[in-house]
Write an enzyme that holds these catalytic residues in place. Structure first.
Site, mmCIF file in Angstrom:
data_model
loop_
_atom_site.group_PDB
_atom_site.id
_atom_site.type_symbol
_atom_site.label_atom_id
_atom_site.label_comp_id
_atom_site.label_asym_id
_atom_site.label_seq_id
_atom_site.Cartn_x
_atom_site.Cartn_y
_atom_site.Cartn_z
ATOM 1 N N GLY A 64 -22.388 16.199 78.680
ATOM 2 C CA GLY A 64 -23.812 16.302 78.961
ATOM 3 C C GLY A 64 -24.492 17.318 78.079
ATOM 4 O O GLY A 64 -24.100 17.533 76.935
ATOM 5 N N THR A 81 -19.870 15.633 82.997
ATOM 6 C CA THR A 81 -19.962 14.183 82.807
ATOM 7 C C THR A 81 -18.650 13.527 83.213
ATOM 8 O O THR A 81 -18.640 12.443 83.808
ATOM 9 C CB THR A 81 -20.302 13.868 81.345
ATOM 10 O OG1 THR A 81 -21.518 14.533 81.013
ATOM 11 C CG2 THR A 81 -20.473 12.373 81.134
ATOM 12 N N ASP A 95 -18.835 10.490 85.561
ATOM 13 C CA ASP A 95 -18.856 9.217 84.832
ATOM 14 C C ASP A 95 -17.514 8.738 84.317
ATOM 15 O O ASP A 95 -17.434 7.674 83.713
ATOM 16 C CB ASP A 95 -19.785 9.326 83.609
ATOM 17 C CG ASP A 95 -21.240 9.133 83.990
ATOM 18 O OD1 ASP A 95 -21.484 8.791 85.155
ATOM 19 O OD2 ASP A 95 -22.103 9.302 83.125
ATOM 20 N N ALA A 98 -23.088 22.487 72.537
ATOM 21 C CA ALA A 98 -21.930 23.155 71.924
ATOM 22 C C ALA A 98 -21.621 22.539 70.553
ATOM 23 O O ALA A 98 -21.330 23.252 69.591
ATOM 24 C CB ALA A 98 -20.714 23.053 72.847
ATOM 25 N N GLU A 150 -9.599 -5.946 49.887
ATOM 26 C CA GLU A 150 -9.433 -6.733 48.660
ATOM 27 C C GLU A 150 -8.274 -7.728 48.810
ATOM 28 O O GLU A 150 -8.371 -8.882 48.373
ATOM 29 C CB GLU A 150 -9.164 -5.811 47.459
ATOM 30 C CG GLU A 150 -10.277 -4.812 47.165
ATOM 31 C CD GLU A 150 -10.027 -3.466 47.859
ATOM 32 O OE1 GLU A 150 -9.559 -3.460 49.021
ATOM 33 O OE2 GLU A 150 -10.313 -2.429 47.229
ATOM 34 N N SER A 182 -29.337 10.028 87.432
ATOM 35 C CA SER A 182 -29.497 9.628 86.034
ATOM 36 C C SER A 182 -29.394 8.121 85.833
ATOM 37 O O SER A 182 -29.478 7.646 84.693
ATOM 38 C CB SER A 182 -28.451 10.337 85.168
ATOM 39 O OG SER A 182 -27.152 9.915 85.530
#
Lengths: 332, 332
Positions: free
Chosen positions: B257, B200, B204, B263, B55, B172
């Site tokens: 992954g 991962t 990666d 999880a 605002e 992958s």
């Protein structure tokens, strides 16, 4: 403008051709509509068992109204006389039809261009190619049998978003919803035969029929893929995917499970993929496919292209066909 | 008609609110547009770091043009003064604004209705509720932190049609195409933090940044889920999904992954699912998800509903959010 009108009428003929898909073998499921002055004067589709042909049925309905009309037909009218009936190209000539619009030429060597030649010789205008792609899809069973000596093969998969066909303990009822299952039953009714492997046979055999009101009689022949063992009552047994050439009928639906699906993919014997997906996650479940013999990811690309997608309740159906990089196997 | 117009201007304010998503914590990413005589006289959005507020920015741009205008704002204007700036409700009163249209009330107890009360007391017309659902989605990070004491969690999955995230040997790159990967990088730029698991991380880690021209500086904080081991340089380590409450920032992207994804799902800590799907089959590959603690298929239904879907090259992106039957976990 004339082309657009031709395409629209061909769509009507194509819709009619679908009415007996899976029940006309060894004949193609042809559709035909006769149009005069912008109105339909006759409609026909190859009847179950292969006769009468679509053109004969449409001409019978039109009677004298066929004179001067245009015939839209999904396949070249046949040129060969048979003990089961006269050649459609002769019938069209005799009817006084003024013009024939056909989607594709008939690959059957007994016709293969001779139907068109006979029509042209009689002074009938002939247009070929309208709606050709859709016609190839609509009559894929007949065309695959002609080209590759085997039925066209559709693989059905019903999975969760994470690609599972069951929980780890085998629970698989239900992943997809009632609308998907009804659609899958409609697909069964449009196939000559359903094939499953040993595992699916053991758990699902009694249910491999068409459970849609009014279509119960359309349940296809049942085929079991099994390297060993005798045929259960009312079943045909195939020792390997390559043996499908021996099946009667031009449309085979492969329903499961993961090993059977993989065996057909590994053999290059899947032409069409029906993927029913429910908006659920299973996690650590039974994967949809076993080993399909892929050696590198790069090989996987270009093999499949989506040709249809729709919502079925909260599920989604996607239909894929072979892409430009897809290995195709003929009968062996 | 007035309602439709309100909805259209609120869409503009919502679009502005997205500009700094993932960079305004602990403040909400608010959007604001000031309209007078059917024309925009000021636009604002919460700046990176949380100030100036939307605002204040819009009013500064409008100057005297704010007098008599309508303010469209995605969240109730704040009522609490802070050392970092004046309360937006006071600024709006002082500006001579005639009307305020807000999507939702601010759950922050320092404002929670008091902003609207101050505006009304000053004779400003106040409408609340326009675009409320879209606003809850646009400011889900702030709202989740307020309601559950933790960031909003998006799980990204990039799979084949059969739900694999790699070939069996781990290959992958690439399943999805360049358009999907660019879109995934844009999503990274809109999150405060990215989380991956050990596996991962090992393969990666160097690549977990934003690789889009002009957005390289927007790379989010890196978080490693790992029950053991110390934090690599520049990384935060969490021992369990439940520890996300301790993270700064209100938007967490979980990238992989399969075990890490499972999880978070098992813990009820996924609010939004980004599913990138390539039109390929892998067969016998690495499944997208490990065990998510599902005991019966029936429990899986109703947890997810699709809120967006689009083509990305030959891939397809589907976005799911929690459905009515989805268990939600707060900070623990």
């Amino acid at each position: 403008m004339l082309r657009d009108e031709d395409a629209r009428w061909m769509d009507v003929a194509l819709a009619l051709s679908g009415r007996t898909r899976g029940r006309t073998a060894p004949n193609p499921n042809v559709g035909c509509v006769l149009v005069a002055g912008g109105r339909v004067v006759g409609r026909g589709w190859t009847q179950a068992g292969g006769r009468p042909h679509a053109e004969a049925m449409a001409l019978a309905e039109a009677g004298d109204g066929a004179c001067g009309a245009t015939a839209y037909v999904t396949l070249e009218p046949c040129a060969h006389r048979s003990p089961r009936g006269p050649a459609c190209s002769d019938l069209l000539v005799a009817s006084g039809i003024a013009r024939v619009v056909a989607a594709i030429e008939d690959p059957d060597p007994r016709t293969a261009g001779q139907g068109f030649a006979r029509l042209r010789d009689a002074g009938i205008a002939v247009t070929v190619g309208t709606g050709a792609d859709a016609a190839r899809r609509a009559m894929a069973g007949f065309l695959t049998r002609q080209a590759l000596g085997r039925p066209v093969v559709t693989l059905k998969l019903a999975t969760s978003l994470d690609g599972c066909i069951a929980r780890a303990d085998g629970e698989s009822r239900w992943i997809t919803g009632a609308e998907s299952r009804a659609h899958a039953h409609l697909e069964r009714a449009r196939h000559d035969a359903i094939l499953v492997g040993r595992g699916t046979f053991a758990t699902d055999a009694p249910r491999l029929d068409v459970r849609l009101p009014g279509l119960e009689a359309r349940s296809p022949a049942r085929v079991l893929l099994s390297a060993t063992g005798s045929a259960p009552d009312g079943w045909t047994v195939l020792a390997a995917p390559e043996a499908i050439a021996t099946l009667p009928g031009d449309h085979l639906l492969v329903e499961g499970g993961a090993r059977t699906a993989a065996a057909f993919l590994r053999a290059g014997l899947v032409d069409r993929l029906l993927l029913y997906r429910a908006p659920i996650l299973i996690g650590g479940g039974v994967p949809a496919l076993g080993d399909i013999g892929l050696h590198r990811l790069a090989e996987a690309h270009g093999r499949w292209q989506m040709v249809d997608a729709r919502a079925l309740g909260s599920d989604r159906l996607e239909v894929y066909e072979r892409g430009p990089c897809s290995p195709v196997s003929s009968a062996i």
